[in-house]
Write an enzyme that holds these catalytic residues in place. Structure first.
Site, PDB file in Angstrom:
ATOM      1  N   HIS A   1       0.814  -1.217   0.000  1.00 36.02           N
ATOM      2  CA  HIS A   1       0.000   0.000   0.000  1.00 36.02           C
ATOM      3  C   HIS A   1       0.851   1.272   0.000  1.00 36.02           C
ATOM      4  CE1 HIS A   1      -4.247  -1.309   0.498  1.00 36.02           C
ATOM      5  NE2 HIS A   1      -3.710  -2.399   1.021  1.00 36.02           N
TER       6      HIS A   1
ATOM      7  N   ASP B   1      -7.658  -1.701  -1.278  1.00 37.56           N
ATOM      8  CA  ASP B   1      -8.641  -2.612  -0.698  1.00 37.56           C
ATOM      9  C   ASP B   1     -10.021  -2.147  -1.139  1.00 37.56           C
ATOM     10  OD1 ASP B   1      -6.523  -3.833   0.613  1.00 37.56           O
ATOM     11  OD2 ASP B   1      -6.801  -2.649   2.435  1.00 37.56           O
TER      12      ASP B   1
ATOM     13  N   GLU C   1      -6.410 -12.471   0.615  1.00 36.92           N
ATOM     14  CA  GLU C   1      -7.325 -11.369   0.945  1.00 36.92           C
ATOM     15  C   GLU C   1      -8.237 -11.099  -0.243  1.00 36.92           C
ATOM     16  OE1 GLU C   1      -4.923  -8.031   2.073  1.00 36.92           O
ATOM     17  OE2 GLU C   1      -4.037  -9.062   3.790  1.00 36.92           O
TER      18      GLU C   1
ATOM     19  N   HIS D   1      -8.016  -7.286  -1.521  1.00 40.24           N
ATOM     20  CA  HIS D   1      -6.762  -6.601  -1.862  1.00 40.24           C
ATOM     21  C   HIS D   1      -6.367  -6.870  -3.310  1.00 40.24           C
ATOM     22  CE1 HIS D   1      -2.529  -5.187  -0.750  1.00 40.24           C
ATOM     23  NE2 HIS D   1      -2.366  -5.734  -1.949  1.00 40.24           N
TER      24      HIS D   1
END
Length: 236
Positions: free
Chosen positions: A136, A143, A205, A208
Protein backbone atom coordinates in the site's frame (compact mmCIF):
# COMPACT_ATOMS: atom_id res chain seq x y z
CA UNK A 1 10.62 -11.41 3.76
CA UNK A 2 7.71 -12.26 1.45
CA UNK A 3 8.22 -14.16 -1.82
CA UNK A 4 7.38 -11.06 -3.86
CA UNK A 5 10.26 -9.13 -2.29
CA UNK A 6 12.59 -10.92 -4.71
CA UNK A 7 11.11 -8.77 -7.50
CA UNK A 8 13.31 -5.89 -8.65
CA UNK A 9 11.75 -2.41 -8.55
CA UNK A 10 12.35 -0.15 -11.56
CA UNK A 11 10.59 2.98 -10.26
CA UNK A 12 8.80 4.83 -13.06
CA UNK A 13 8.27 8.07 -11.16
CA UNK A 14 4.55 8.25 -11.88
CA UNK A 15 2.73 10.69 -9.57
CA UNK A 16 0.30 9.88 -6.80
CA UNK A 17 -3.11 11.32 -7.70
CA UNK A 18 -6.54 11.44 -6.01
CA UNK A 19 -9.04 8.74 -6.91
CA UNK A 20 -11.86 10.53 -8.78
CA UNK A 21 -14.94 10.64 -6.57
CA UNK A 22 -17.44 10.62 -9.42
CA UNK A 23 -16.61 7.05 -10.44
CA UNK A 24 -16.55 5.19 -7.11
CA UNK A 25 -18.04 4.81 -3.66
CA UNK A 26 -15.83 5.46 -0.63
CA UNK A 27 -15.62 4.26 2.96
CA UNK A 28 -16.23 7.54 4.81
CA UNK A 29 -15.08 8.31 7.41
CA UNK A 30 -11.95 6.38 6.60
CA UNK A 31 -11.64 3.43 9.02
CA UNK A 32 -7.98 3.91 9.92
CA UNK A 33 -8.29 7.68 10.30
CA UNK A 34 -11.07 7.02 12.82
CA UNK A 35 -8.58 4.99 14.86
CA UNK A 36 -6.07 7.86 14.84
CA UNK A 37 -3.67 6.61 12.15
CA UNK A 38 -1.02 9.29 11.41
CA UNK A 39 -1.95 10.43 7.91
CA UNK A 40 -0.98 14.00 8.80
CA UNK A 41 2.62 13.17 7.87
CA UNK A 42 1.54 11.77 4.50
CA UNK A 43 2.52 13.02 1.05
CA UNK A 44 -1.20 12.92 0.18
CA UNK A 45 -3.98 14.73 2.03
CA UNK A 46 -6.12 11.58 2.28
CA UNK A 47 -5.76 7.79 1.96
CA UNK A 48 -7.70 7.89 -1.31
CA UNK A 49 -4.73 8.34 -3.61
CA UNK A 50 -3.08 5.96 -6.10
CA UNK A 51 -0.51 6.16 -8.87
CA UNK A 52 -1.96 7.65 -12.07
CA UNK A 53 -1.75 4.40 -14.04
CA UNK A 54 -3.45 2.49 -11.26
CA UNK A 55 -6.31 5.01 -11.19
CA UNK A 56 -6.73 4.63 -14.97
CA UNK A 57 -6.97 0.84 -14.58
CA UNK A 58 -9.38 1.20 -11.66
CA UNK A 59 -11.70 3.25 -13.88
CA UNK A 60 -11.45 0.46 -16.46
CA UNK A 61 -12.42 -2.06 -13.76
CA UNK A 62 -15.47 0.04 -12.87
CA UNK A 63 -16.46 0.15 -16.54
CA UNK A 64 -16.06 -3.64 -16.75
CA UNK A 65 -18.23 -4.14 -13.65
CA UNK A 66 -21.02 -1.94 -14.98
CA UNK A 67 -21.26 -3.84 -18.24
CA UNK A 68 -22.97 -6.62 -16.26
CA UNK A 69 -24.10 -4.77 -13.13
CA UNK A 70 -25.05 -1.37 -14.44
CA UNK A 71 -25.69 0.41 -11.14
CA UNK A 72 -23.09 -1.26 -8.96
CA UNK A 73 -19.91 0.50 -7.92
CA UNK A 74 -16.51 -0.41 -6.60
CA UNK A 75 -16.17 0.90 -3.05
CA UNK A 76 -12.70 2.08 -2.06
CA UNK A 77 -11.99 0.97 1.50
CA UNK A 78 -8.30 1.92 1.51
CA UNK A 79 -5.61 2.88 -0.99
CA UNK A 80 -2.34 4.76 -0.37
CA UNK A 81 -0.94 3.98 3.06
CA UNK A 82 2.28 5.59 4.32
CA UNK A 83 4.70 3.31 6.18
CA UNK A 84 3.86 5.19 9.41
CA UNK A 85 0.21 4.19 8.99
CA UNK A 86 1.24 0.62 8.20
CA UNK A 87 3.17 0.54 11.50
CA UNK A 88 0.20 2.02 13.37
CA UNK A 89 -2.18 -0.62 11.99
CA UNK A 90 0.22 -3.49 12.70
CA UNK A 91 0.53 -2.29 16.30
CA UNK A 92 -3.24 -1.80 16.60
CA UNK A 93 -3.96 -5.29 15.22
CA UNK A 94 -1.35 -6.83 17.53
CA UNK A 95 -2.95 -5.19 20.56
CA UNK A 96 -6.44 -6.27 19.53
CA UNK A 97 -5.36 -9.89 19.21
CA UNK A 98 -3.47 -9.76 22.51
CA UNK A 99 -6.51 -8.33 24.29
CA UNK A 100 -8.81 -10.95 22.73
CA UNK A 101 -6.48 -13.67 23.99
CA UNK A 102 -6.43 -12.21 27.52
CA UNK A 103 -2.72 -11.40 27.46
CA UNK A 104 -1.15 -9.26 30.16
CA UNK A 105 0.80 -6.22 29.04
CA UNK A 106 3.64 -6.03 28.34
CA UNK A 107 3.18 -9.24 26.38
CA UNK A 108 5.82 -11.90 27.04
CA UNK A 109 8.38 -12.37 24.27
CA UNK A 110 7.22 -15.91 23.44
CA UNK A 111 3.59 -14.85 23.17
CA UNK A 112 4.54 -11.70 21.30
CA UNK A 113 6.31 -13.73 18.62
CA UNK A 114 3.30 -15.97 18.09
CA UNK A 115 0.94 -12.99 17.76
CA UNK A 116 3.17 -10.96 15.45
CA UNK A 117 3.61 -13.94 13.12
CA UNK A 118 -0.18 -14.19 12.97
CA UNK A 119 -0.47 -10.46 12.23
CA UNK A 120 2.08 -10.68 9.43
CA UNK A 121 0.07 -13.36 7.67
CA UNK A 122 -2.31 -10.55 6.67
CA UNK A 123 -0.49 -7.27 7.26
CA UNK A 124 2.72 -6.40 5.41
CA UNK A 125 5.79 -5.61 7.50
CA UNK A 126 6.11 -1.79 7.83
CA UNK A 127 9.63 -1.84 6.41
CA UNK A 128 11.52 1.34 5.52
CA UNK A 129 13.83 -0.67 3.25
CA UNK A 130 13.15 0.65 -0.26
CA UNK A 131 13.76 -2.83 -1.67
CA UNK A 132 10.85 -4.21 0.39
CA UNK A 133 8.08 -1.58 0.63
CA UNK A 134 4.65 -2.48 2.04
CA UNK A 135 2.37 -2.80 -1.02
CA UNK A 136 0.00 0.00 0.00
CA UNK A 137 2.95 2.36 0.52
CA UNK A 138 3.71 2.24 -3.20
CA UNK A 139 0.38 3.76 -4.24
CA UNK A 140 -0.23 0.63 -6.35
CA UNK A 141 -2.38 -1.46 -3.98
CA UNK A 142 -5.91 -0.94 -2.74
CA UNK A 143 -8.64 -2.61 -0.70
CA UNK A 144 -12.06 -2.67 -2.34
CA UNK A 145 -15.52 -4.18 -2.21
CA UNK A 146 -18.83 -3.57 -4.00
CA UNK A 147 -22.01 -1.60 -3.38
CA UNK A 148 -25.37 -1.86 -5.15
CA UNK A 149 -27.56 0.83 -6.71
CA UNK A 150 -28.71 1.89 -3.24
CA UNK A 151 -25.13 2.20 -1.99
CA UNK A 152 -25.56 -0.89 0.18
CA UNK A 153 -22.58 -3.16 0.68
CA UNK A 154 -22.66 -6.40 -1.27
CA UNK A 155 -22.17 -9.21 1.25
CA UNK A 156 -18.83 -10.95 0.72
CA UNK A 157 -19.19 -13.32 3.67
CA UNK A 158 -16.52 -11.70 5.83
CA UNK A 159 -15.41 -8.13 6.52
CA UNK A 160 -12.31 -6.48 5.11
CA UNK A 161 -9.26 -6.98 7.38
CA UNK A 162 -10.63 -10.06 9.13
CA UNK A 163 -7.65 -12.17 10.20
CA UNK A 164 -8.95 -15.64 9.42
CA UNK A 165 -9.15 -18.16 6.58
CA UNK A 166 -12.54 -16.71 5.66
CA UNK A 167 -10.54 -13.89 4.07
CA UNK A 168 -9.08 -16.25 1.47
CA UNK A 169 -10.68 -15.37 -1.91
CA UNK A 170 -11.99 -18.90 -2.63
CA UNK A 171 -12.88 -19.84 0.94
CA UNK A 172 -16.59 -20.33 0.15
CA UNK A 173 -16.04 -21.76 -3.34
CA UNK A 174 -16.59 -25.43 -2.48
CA UNK A 175 -19.45 -24.94 -0.03
CA UNK A 176 -22.77 -26.66 -0.63
CA UNK A 177 -24.73 -23.97 1.21
CA UNK A 178 -26.54 -21.55 -1.13
CA UNK A 179 -25.76 -18.49 0.99
CA UNK A 180 -22.03 -19.25 1.07
CA UNK A 181 -21.99 -19.90 -2.65
CA UNK A 182 -23.59 -16.47 -3.05
CA UNK A 183 -20.69 -14.95 -1.11
CA UNK A 184 -18.31 -16.70 -3.48
CA UNK A 185 -20.23 -15.39 -6.49
CA UNK A 186 -19.98 -11.84 -5.17
CA UNK A 187 -16.23 -12.18 -4.61
CA UNK A 188 -15.83 -13.51 -8.14
CA UNK A 189 -17.74 -10.56 -9.60
CA UNK A 190 -15.28 -8.20 -7.92
CA UNK A 191 -12.26 -10.27 -8.90
CA UNK A 192 -13.32 -10.63 -12.53
CA UNK A 193 -13.74 -6.88 -12.96
CA UNK A 194 -10.37 -6.11 -11.36
CA UNK A 195 -8.45 -8.86 -13.19
CA UNK A 196 -9.94 -7.75 -16.52
CA UNK A 197 -8.42 -4.31 -15.91
CA UNK A 198 -4.95 -5.75 -15.26
CA UNK A 199 -4.94 -6.09 -11.47
CA UNK A 200 -3.78 -9.11 -9.46
CA UNK A 201 -5.51 -10.33 -6.29
CA UNK A 202 -3.77 -11.04 -2.99
CA UNK A 203 -3.83 -14.84 -2.47
CA UNK A 204 -5.15 -14.50 1.10
CA UNK A 205 -7.32 -11.37 0.95
CA UNK A 206 -10.43 -11.19 -1.21
CA UNK A 207 -10.41 -7.39 -1.01
CA UNK A 208 -6.76 -6.60 -1.86
CA UNK A 209 -5.75 -5.87 -5.46
CA UNK A 210 -2.56 -4.47 -6.91
CA UNK A 211 -1.10 -3.32 -10.19
CA UNK A 212 2.56 -2.54 -10.91
CA UNK A 213 4.06 -3.24 -7.48
CA UNK A 214 6.22 -6.20 -6.41
CA UNK A 215 3.25 -8.40 -5.50
CA UNK A 216 1.63 -7.73 -8.87
CA UNK A 217 4.84 -8.58 -10.76
CA UNK A 218 5.40 -11.74 -8.69
CA UNK A 219 1.82 -12.97 -9.17
CA UNK A 220 1.92 -12.11 -12.89
CA UNK A 221 5.12 -14.10 -13.30
CA UNK A 222 3.60 -17.01 -11.36
CA UNK A 223 0.49 -17.02 -13.53
CA UNK A 224 2.37 -16.69 -16.81
CA UNK A 225 5.21 -19.17 -17.01
CA UNK A 226 8.31 -17.63 -18.51
CA UNK A 227 7.30 -14.03 -17.76
CA UNK A 228 9.84 -11.83 -16.00
CA UNK A 229 7.97 -8.68 -15.03
CA UNK A 230 9.59 -6.14 -12.74
CA UNK A 231 7.76 -3.75 -10.42
CA UNK A 232 7.38 -0.21 -11.70
CA UNK A 233 6.18 1.29 -8.42
CA UNK A 234 8.29 1.45 -5.26
CA UNK A 235 7.65 3.24 -1.98
CA UNK A 236 6.21 6.70 -2.56
Amino acid sequence: MKPYHQIVIDECGEPLVPIPTEHFAFQIPHPYQKLGAPYHNSKADSPYYLRQGVVDSLIAAQTELQQKYQNWKILIFDAYRPVEVQQFMVDYTFNQIALAQGCEFPVSEDKRQVIIEHVYQFWAVPSLDRAMPPPHSTGAALDVTLVDENNRLIDMGSPIDEISERSYPDYFGKSKEPQKLEYHRHRKILKDAMIAAGFQQHPKEWWHFCLGDQMWAWLTNQNNSGSQFMARYGRY
